[in-house]
Design a protein around this motif. Structure first.
Motif, short mmCIF file in Angstrom:
data_model
loop_
_atom_site.label_atom_id
_atom_site.label_comp_id
_atom_site.label_asym_id
_atom_site.label_seq_id
_atom_site.Cartn_x
_atom_site.Cartn_y
_atom_site.Cartn_z
N LYS A 93 31.89 82.71 82.96
CA LYS A 93 32.82 82.21 83.57
C LYS A 93 33.95 81.15 82.86
O LYS A 93 34.94 80.98 83.18
CB LYS A 93 32.18 81.31 85.02
CG LYS A 93 31.66 82.10 86.10
CD LYS A 93 31.24 81.65 87.03
CE LYS A 93 30.60 82.39 88.11
NZ LYS A 93 30.06 81.59 89.33
N ILE A 94 33.25 80.62 81.79
CA ILE A 94 34.17 80.00 80.82
C ILE A 94 33.55 80.66 79.51
O ILE A 94 32.73 81.21 79.27
CB ILE A 94 34.06 78.52 80.87
CG1 ILE A 94 32.19 77.96 80.30
CG2 ILE A 94 34.40 77.80 82.21
CD1 ILE A 94 32.22 76.55 80.24
N ARG A 95 34.54 80.56 78.67
CA ARG A 95 34.34 80.95 77.23
C ARG A 95 34.00 79.75 76.03
O ARG A 95 33.21 80.23 75.09
CB ARG A 95 35.48 81.79 76.51
CG ARG A 95 35.69 82.96 77.45
CD ARG A 95 37.01 84.00 76.95
NE ARG A 95 36.83 84.25 75.89
CZ ARG A 95 37.87 84.66 74.98
NH1 ARG A 95 39.17 84.73 75.44
NH2 ARG A 95 37.96 85.14 73.71
N ALA A 96 34.14 78.86 76.36
CA ALA A 96 33.99 77.71 75.37
C ALA A 96 34.00 76.37 76.03
O ALA A 96 34.63 76.15 77.17
CB ALA A 96 35.20 77.62 74.35
N ILE A 97 33.42 75.58 75.50
CA ILE A 97 32.93 74.18 76.33
C ILE A 97 33.85 73.05 75.57
O ILE A 97 33.62 72.81 74.24
CB ILE A 97 31.37 74.01 75.89
CG1 ILE A 97 30.72 74.94 76.95
CG2 ILE A 97 31.12 72.38 76.56
CD1 ILE A 97 29.18 74.87 76.68
N GLY A 98 34.51 72.23 76.08
CA GLY A 98 35.25 71.11 75.54
C GLY A 98 34.82 69.66 76.45
O GLY A 98 34.18 69.59 77.62
N VAL A 99 35.04 68.74 75.63
CA VAL A 99 34.93 67.27 76.17
C VAL A 99 36.02 66.61 75.98
O VAL A 99 36.76 66.93 74.84
CB VAL A 99 33.54 66.48 75.68
CG1 VAL A 99 32.27 67.33 76.20
CG2 VAL A 99 33.64 66.22 74.12
N SER A 100 36.58 65.54 76.72
CA SER A 100 37.86 64.80 76.43
C SER A 100 37.59 63.36 76.81
O SER A 100 36.90 63.04 77.75
CB SER A 100 38.90 65.30 77.31
OG SER A 100 40.08 64.70 77.27
N ASN A 101 38.22 62.68 76.07
CA ASN A 101 38.05 61.14 76.41
C ASN A 101 36.67 60.40 75.92
O ASN A 101 36.30 59.54 76.67
CB ASN A 101 38.30 60.66 77.64
CG ASN A 101 39.98 61.09 77.86
OD1 ASN A 101 40.71 60.42 77.12
ND2 ASN A 101 40.38 61.84 78.84
N PHE A 102 35.79 61.40 75.43
CA PHE A 102 34.36 60.64 75.07
C PHE A 102 34.69 59.86 73.73
O PHE A 102 35.18 60.03 73.09
CB PHE A 102 33.68 61.99 74.62
CG PHE A 102 32.89 62.59 76.04
CD1 PHE A 102 33.98 62.87 77.21
CD2 PHE A 102 31.75 63.06 76.06
CE1 PHE A 102 33.07 63.49 78.14
CE2 PHE A 102 31.18 63.69 77.04
CZ PHE A 102 31.72 63.96 78.20
N SER A 103 33.65 58.86 74.00
CA SER A 103 33.32 58.03 72.68
C SER A 103 32.57 58.66 71.59
O SER A 103 32.17 59.91 72.09
CB SER A 103 32.69 56.77 73.28
OG SER A 103 31.24 57.17 73.50
N MET A 104 32.71 58.36 70.55
CA MET A 104 31.68 58.97 69.36
C MET A 104 30.24 59.05 69.65
O MET A 104 29.62 60.26 69.61
CB MET A 104 32.01 58.31 68.03
CG MET A 104 31.31 58.96 66.90
SD MET A 104 32.20 60.29 66.41
CE MET A 104 30.92 61.52 66.28
#
Length: 310
Positions: A150-161
């Motif tokens: 259902k998705i091909r790649a995983i991302g995160v946004s606005n995360f701290s280190m």
């Protein structure tokens, strides 16, 4: 012919110049948007070789995804497009609540699939971290969706280190999207070394610093929107920032280019930054952004730009 580049360790290959679509149906971000103009902007982007589209549930909300879905259906080229969207929010009594729980993220993806009129999303980001969900559990839910196709790649946004490290505990994070531009370079200290080491692609948002790095403003320019409250646009700092931009203009003039092209080209020389996603409200802005690909910076020019904004 533009050579597409690989996003991190994924099997996604994109034009280095993508299109951020918060001005396509993002009525809660920009007033008085014309939806037909927004759709035409996306059509022109695809026609001119842009294959990396970035949207989100919160642009509208929902409306941007719906319009992008309509364009893709009209184009009939879904398999040629790398489609990214983001989610992690829901509305309760008119308030935005962040939710990274596995069950909610899975439902969010299902909802986005319907709005986008597609059976898979190439890159899905957790748009914002919530306070309670362990980040590796949230990403684990996306890993299950990736396994299901259902998705091909995983991302995160606005995360701290720290949140990124937790999210990537099992090595599943492919892309991070974060605030980065020549006036805001904190990512070079932690995110960019980490993403390089772990083969994660870093996608900067606000790459032109709300237009300041576009080279269009003068000392006489006034602002009545959120920029009026932004320290970059206030008082003596604004004057000094304009002076830095003028030094970029010298490089741009020598290449028969514009300041924005030089700025975007500089980002693409940095470790882990495989692509940039400048926004556009009108079709001609898309064509303008693509001229970045004609700019080649020498090593001395790369170092000079670094020194101007250090």
């Amino acid at each position: 012919m533009t050579k597409n580049v690989r996003l991190g360790g994924t099997d996604l290959y994109v034009n280095p110049i993508g299109l951020g679509t918060n001005a396509v149906g993002g009525h809660n971000i920009y007033p008085n948007l014309n939806e037909e103009t927004g759709k035409e902007t996306v059509h022109v982007a695809i026609k001119n070789g842009i294959n990396f589209l970035d949207t989100a549930y919160m642009y509208g909300p929902e409306r941007s995804e719906i319009l992008i879905g309509e364009v893709l259906k009209e184009q009939g080229k879904r398999d040629e497009i790398i489609l990214a969207t983001k989610g992690a929010q829901r509305y309760v009594d008119g308030k935005v609540i962040l939710d990274n729980s596995p069950a909610f993220l899975k439902q969010t993806v299902e909802n986005s699939l319907k709005r986008l009129q597609t059976d898979y999303i190439d890159l899905f980001y957790i748009h914002f971290p919530d306070e309670g969900t362990p980040k590796d559990e949230a990403v684990g839910a996306l890993k299950e969706l990736r396994d299901e196709g259902k998705i091909r790649a995983i991302g995160v946004s606005n995360f701290s280190m720290e949140q990124l490290e937790e999210a990537n505990k099992d090595g599943y994070v492919d892309v991070i999207q974060g605030h980065y531009n020549l006036f805001r370079r904190e990512a070079e200290k932690d995110f960019l070394p980490y993403t390089k080491e772990h083969n994660i692609s870093f996608i900067p948002y606000f790459p032109l610093a709300s237009g300041l790095l576009g080279g269009k403003y003068t000392k006489e320019t006034t602002f009545e929107d959120g920029r009026a409250r932004n320290p970059l646009f206030q008082g003596e700092a604004f004057i000094q920032n304009l002076e830095k931009v003028e030094r970029l203009r010298e490089i741009a003039d020598s290449k028969n280019a514009e300041v924005a092209h030089v700025v975007l080209a500089w980002y693409l020389t940095q470790d882990s930054i495989d692509a940039v996603i400048p926004g556009a409200k009108k079709p001609e802005q898309v064509v303008h952004n693509l001229k970045t690909l004609d700019v080649t910076l020498t090593q001395s020019e790369i170092e000079l730009i670094h020194s101007i904004f250090i």
